[in-house]
Design an enzyme around this catalytic site. Structure first.
Site, PDB file in Angstrom:
ATOM      1  N   GLU A 185       0.833  -1.203   0.000  1.00  0.00           N
ATOM      2  CA  GLU A 185       0.000   0.000   0.000  1.00  0.00           C
ATOM      3  C   GLU A 185       0.869   1.255   0.000  1.00  0.00           C
ATOM      4  OE1 GLU A 185      -1.841  -2.660   3.274  1.00  0.00           O
ATOM      5  OE2 GLU A 185       0.047  -2.534   2.196  1.00  0.00           O
ATOM      6  N   CYS A 196      -0.103   1.722   7.333  1.00  0.00           N
ATOM      7  CA  CYS A 196      -0.611   1.903   5.974  1.00  0.00           C
ATOM      8  C   CYS A 196      -1.990   2.545   5.986  1.00  0.00           C
ATOM      9  CB  CYS A 196      -0.636   0.571   5.218  1.00  0.00           C
ATOM     10  SG  CYS A 196       1.018   0.036   4.737  1.00  0.00           S
ATOM     11  N   CYS A 214      -2.223  -2.666   7.564  1.00  0.00           N
ATOM     12  CA  CYS A 214      -1.789  -2.480   8.944  1.00  0.00           C
ATOM     13  C   CYS A 214      -2.124  -1.046   9.375  1.00  0.00           C
ATOM     14  CB  CYS A 214      -0.291  -2.735   9.071  1.00  0.00           C
ATOM     15  SG  CYS A 214       0.741  -1.445   8.301  1.00  0.00           S
TER      16      CYS A 214
END
Length: 134
Positions: A67, A96, A93
């Site tokens: 990402e 990100c 996560c």
């Protein structure tokens, strides 16, 4: 779910195969107005060795997530990710998810569940549409 979602996730899965990471290969696409405006996969920063794990099989701390690579790539391109959809093979996560919010991405579609849900929780809190596909 939109008609093209499964195709974009499939394409993100193919893109993940470019990753040199052994533990997990993740791919991401940023799509806006039915056009892919950016792509990314997890790996080391430009100019670094193409090895994600150290000799003990632990992921190096400077490996970028798919990402993050897709978002920084769109920033370099002069395109805008405002209002776009991010397709990613693993749920984002927390780090990100912060980037996704700041990039103006309005929708995230992912396939695999990550063990922590704090990233998804943050996206939902920010009002971003989140969908899991199988």
């Amino acid at each position: 779910m939109e008609k093209f979602d499964e195709r974009y996730i499939e394409m993100a899965s193919v893109w993940a195969k470019n990753s040199y990471c052994k533990r997990r290969q993740v791919g991401a696409l940023i799509v806006k107005n039915k056009m892919i405006i950016s792509d990314g996969y997890n790996g080391t920063p430009s100019g670094f060795e193409n090895q994600c794990e150290d000799e003990n099989g632990v992921t190096k701390p400077y490996v970028l997530h798919a990402e993050a690579n897709a978002i920084t790539k769109v920033a370099k391109s002069g395109n805008s990710s405002e209002g776009a959809t991010l397709f990613v093979t693993a749920s984002p996560c927390l780090e990100c998810s912060k980037l996704i919010i700041q990039a103006g991405i309005k929708r995230v579609v992912y396939r695999d569940e990550y063990r922590l849900t704090d990233g998804i929780d943050l996206l939902k809190r920010a009002g971003i549409e989140v969908e899991k596909v199988d």
